[in-house]
Motif scaffolding. Structure first.
Motif, PDB file in Angstrom:
ATOM      1  N   PRO A  34       0.587   5.205  -3.708  1.00 31.36           N
ATOM      2  CA  PRO A  34       0.448   6.671  -3.777  1.00 31.36           C
ATOM      3  C   PRO A  34       1.543   7.347  -4.612  1.00 31.36           C
ATOM      4  N   LYS A  35       2.600   6.618  -4.922  1.00 33.93           N
ATOM      5  CA  LYS A  35       3.677   7.189  -5.735  1.00 33.93           C
ATOM      6  C   LYS A  35       3.350   7.182  -7.230  1.00 33.93           C
TER       7      LYS A  35
ATOM      8  N   THR B 214       0.811  -1.219   0.000  1.00 33.06           N
ATOM      9  CA  THR B 214       0.000   0.000   0.000  1.00 33.06           C
ATOM     10  C   THR B 214       0.845   1.270   0.000  1.00 33.06           C
ATOM     11  N   LYS B 215       2.052   1.193   0.547  1.00 36.19           N
ATOM     12  CA  LYS B 215       2.887   2.403   0.613  1.00 36.19           C
ATOM     13  C   LYS B 215       3.446   2.794  -0.753  1.00 36.19           C
TER      14      LYS B 215
ATOM     15  N   ARG C 275      -0.536  11.023 -11.239  1.00 41.33           N
ATOM     16  CA  ARG C 275      -1.926  11.166 -11.678  1.00 41.33           C
ATOM     17  C   ARG C 275      -2.057  11.087 -13.189  1.00 41.33           C
TER      18      ARG C 275
ATOM     19  N   PHE D  58      -6.738   0.073  -3.662  1.00 41.85           N
ATOM     20  CA  PHE D  58      -6.235   1.443  -3.784  1.00 41.85           C
ATOM     21  C   PHE D  58      -6.983   2.217  -4.872  1.00 41.85           C
TER      22      PHE D  58
END
Length: 431
Positions: free
Chosen positions: A230-231, A226-227, A234, A258
């Motif tokens: 987010p990297k 999960t970490k 977009r 996610f």
């Protein structure tokens, strides 16, 4: 049942390589003692099987083992190799490079194996192949790393049963760019195999006018992911993922959690789901996504008789799981290469007239002389083209889409789509 090989349309071995078709039926009708009566010795051909029985490659090791056993049984039923029975000598390397080198040495010095065979994970190959070269032990890898074809190993190391990452991604990039998008985030394991994906796909997608906007390297022993998600930038249009190890199901599930319903397009290598049931809870988001497959897990509507034969012999059902346990999903996209490699070894030994360790260089030369390998019961994944200079085989690649919870082949890349210029010539090296 015996293997019958369609007649080749091209010269496949030194001018006249034997196949199993001639005499196979007769051989299996003889009593066991008579099948090996013409051999100069009754001693078996001993193949040292470097098995990932434990460690991060254990799921592959289990199915590589079953496939190897099935191929050896078929070979022995047809009279063995040069009239001698084939014996598989399995040793666990723990999917560990240091142990891999120790296993290779054990094959050569203690177990008196004629050859070494069966290594998958590229970091283990990197740790083992140099020792095989030093010991002059023919070493038939069943991996996908580009380190062999790049010139990084030695003349005793050969990969005649499975294609390498460079050829695979070269064939995938045009589809990804034209069908899914051109801004790609890559998620890959942080070791040699993953680095091949990172380097060669980046190059291939740029040739199609695309770009890799982020590269996320993940330790292959990671247990939670999960970490990392987010990297992902977009602007990403396509997630390109390839993951290995015991936590692949967790990786795919957490990726789905996610993104939720607003995921970008996804193109994965089936490594991310090898030995994993696609119908597992939490994987519903994969519907409509695409995967590379070395050999299609699900029996397709146009299934070849060769795929049918292979499944029957290894014990795999139409969904790519064990016939004994539908929850035991095979590593079907890779394990065919063990089967095909053993039949290449048989053909090479017969072409070389292999009798003892002194014939090891002749075995390598016989394999180097191979070129076309027609699709057959011996090569059920598809026709192959072997490059004797680089010791690397080339073959078809499959792109499948998850459709109603199953993988359905949507595109087959040809051998020509996978070719790249030679980077080495092992035939110039002395033995």
């Amino acid at each position: 049942m015996t293997i019958k090989t369609p007649k080749s349309t091209g010269t496949t071995r030194r001018g006249a390589l034997k196949t199993l078709a001639g005499g196979a039926a007769a051989a299996t009708s003889l009593p066991l003692w008579a099948r090996y009566a013409q051999a100069q010795t009754s001693e078996p051909i001993r193949v040292g099987f470097q098995m990932h029985r434990t460690g991060i490659g254990a799921a592959y090791g289990r199915w590589y083992g079953r496939t190897t056993e099935a191929a050896a049984r078929i070979i022995n039923e047809a009279g063995g190799i040069n009239g001698r029975p084939l014996e598989i000598v399995a040793e666990d390397d723990g999917t560990d490079p240091k142990r891999g080198a120790e296993v290779v040495e054990k094959f050569a010095t203690q177990l008196k194996c004629d050859i070494g065979y069966g290594t998958l994970f590229s970091h283990v190959v990197a740790g083992s192949a140099p020792r095989a070269g030093e010991l002059k032990l023919p070493y038939f890898i069943v991996s996908e790393g580009h380190q062999l074809a790049s010139g990084g190993l030695n003349r005793y190391t050969v990969q005649p049963g499975i294609t390498d990452v460079k050829s695979q991604v070269k064939a995938m990039a045009p589809f990804v760019a034209s069908t899914l998008g051109k801004k790609v985030t890559m998620i890959f394991p942080d070791y040699a195999f993953g680095h091949d994906h990172r380097d060669f796909f980046s190059e291939a997608i740029e040739a199609q006018g695309g770009e890799v906007v982020a590269k996320l390297a993940i330790p292959p022993t990671e247990t939670s992911f999960t970490k990392y998600f987010p990297k992902i930038p977009r602007e990403t249009e396509v997630i390109y993922h390839v993951m290995v190890g015991p936590a692949v199901l967790t990786f795919v599930k957490e990726m789905g959690e996610f993104f939720g319903p607003s995921r970008p397009e996804m193109f994965g290598f089936i490594d991310s789901l090898e030995a994993v049931d696609i119908s597992s809870p939490g994987l519903e988001f994969l519907e409509g996504t695409y995967f590379w497959e070395g050999m299609p897990r699900y029996a397709q509507a146009d299934q070849t008789p060769y795929d049918k034969f292979f499944r029957e012999q290894v014990g795999v059902d139409a969904n790519g799981a064990s016939v004994a346990d539908p929850k035991d999903v095979a590593t079907y996209a890779h394990m065919f290469a063990c089967w095909e490699t053993l039949f290449v070894i048989k053909a090479g030994m017969e072409a070389a007239g292999y009798q003892s360790f002194k014939d090891r260089p002749a075995l390598i030369e016989a394999v180097e002389a191979m070129t076309e390998m027609p699709q057959s019961n011996e090569h059920p994944q598809g026709a192959k083209l072997f490059n004797g200079k680089t010791h690397q085989v080339f073959g078809p690649q499959y792109i499948s889409q998850v459709t109603d919870g199953k993988l359905v082949v949507k595109h087959t890349a040809s051998i020509e789509d996978t070719l790249y210029p030679d980077e080495t010539d092992y035939t110039t090296q002395s033995f």
